[in-house]
Enzyme design. Sequence first.
Site, short mmCIF file in Angstrom:
data_model
loop_
_atom_site.label_atom_id
_atom_site.label_comp_id
_atom_site.label_asym_id
_atom_site.label_seq_id
_atom_site.Cartn_x
_atom_site.Cartn_y
_atom_site.Cartn_z
N ASN A 43 5.49 0.50 -9.47
CA ASN A 43 4.16 1.12 -9.52
C ASN A 43 4.28 2.64 -9.44
OD1 ASN A 43 4.97 0.44 -6.83
ND2 ASN A 43 2.90 0.82 -6.08
N GLU A 45 1.79 5.88 -8.96
CA GLU A 45 0.42 6.26 -8.57
C GLU A 45 0.08 7.67 -9.03
OE1 GLU A 45 0.09 5.41 -4.36
OE2 GLU A 45 0.04 3.24 -4.79
N CYS A 54 0.50 -0.29 -12.42
CA CYS A 54 1.18 -1.29 -11.60
C CYS A 54 2.58 -1.58 -12.14
CB CYS A 54 0.38 -2.58 -11.57
SG CYS A 54 -1.19 -2.45 -10.70
N GLU A 56 4.17 -4.44 -12.73
CA GLU A 56 4.35 -5.46 -13.78
C GLU A 56 3.88 -4.97 -15.14
OE1 GLU A 56 2.46 -5.41 -11.07
OE2 GLU A 56 1.17 -7.16 -10.95
N CYS A 89 -2.89 -7.92 -9.99
CA CYS A 89 -4.30 -7.53 -9.87
C CYS A 89 -5.03 -7.95 -11.16
CB CYS A 89 -4.41 -6.02 -9.65
SG CYS A 89 -4.10 -5.03 -11.12
N CYS A 92 -3.93 -6.21 -14.39
CA CYS A 92 -2.63 -6.71 -14.87
C CYS A 92 -2.77 -8.09 -15.48
CB CYS A 92 -1.62 -6.72 -13.74
SG CYS A 92 -1.04 -5.06 -13.33
N1 THU Z 1 0.24 -2.85 -7.36
C1 THU Z 1 1.18 -3.25 -8.26
O1 THU Z 1 2.03 -2.47 -8.68
N2 THU Z 1 1.13 -4.55 -8.68
C2 THU Z 1 0.27 -5.49 -8.21
O2 THU Z 1 0.28 -6.62 -8.66
C3 THU Z 1 -0.68 -5.14 -7.15
C4 THU Z 1 -0.81 -3.70 -6.86
C5 THU Z 1 0.29 -1.45 -6.87
C6 THU Z 1 -0.79 -0.57 -7.36
C7 THU Z 1 -0.85 0.48 -6.26
O3 THU Z 1 0.12 1.46 -6.54
C8 THU Z 1 -0.42 -0.26 -5.02
O4 THU Z 1 0.20 -1.45 -5.47
C9 THU Z 1 -1.57 -0.61 -4.08
O5 THU Z 1 -2.59 -1.24 -4.74
#
Ligand code: THU
Length: 132
Positions: A43, A45, A54, A56, A89, A92
């Site tokens: 991930n 940000e 994210c 995935e 999420c 995704c």
């Molecule tokens: N996040 C992911 O990378 N994948 C997921 O399936 C759930 C959430 C990340 C996004 C963000 O950077 C952090 O987790 C908190 O939501």
Amino acid sequence: MVKYNDILSRAYKAMENAYAPYSNFFVGACVKTKDGNYFIGANVENASYGLTNCAERNAIFQAYSNGYRQDDIEAIAIVGKGNTLITPCGACRQVLVELLKRDTPIVLGTKDEVVVTNIEELMPMSFTSDSL
Ligand code: THU
């Protein structure tokens, strides 16, 4: 699950590259293609939170960017830092429903547990190109 150790270990390695200064929530993912290639994602940000990508999504976009498509993908693994399974999420899921086959294994792992699911299970009755 020994079968998925290759993608799980690479997903954990990818997690170390997560850029998550806002949530401090580290996620890693790895796509394996049927011809034996691996594409990792973490991930990433942004101060404008909604622009976060994210793990995935980054992994599967890497696979597609290298020319692979649905039929070429064997499995994807997603892992986090703690003991909670990271299930994709909503954003995704929408991406995965388009870019994976319905029954492609989605491997969710913690240090203690591995759950294998697929996008049909995670996102039934989805909106896809079939709906257009
Ligand atoms: N996040 C992911 O990378 N994948 C997921 O399936 C759930 C959430 C990340 C996004 C963000 O950077 C952090 O987790 C908190 O939501």
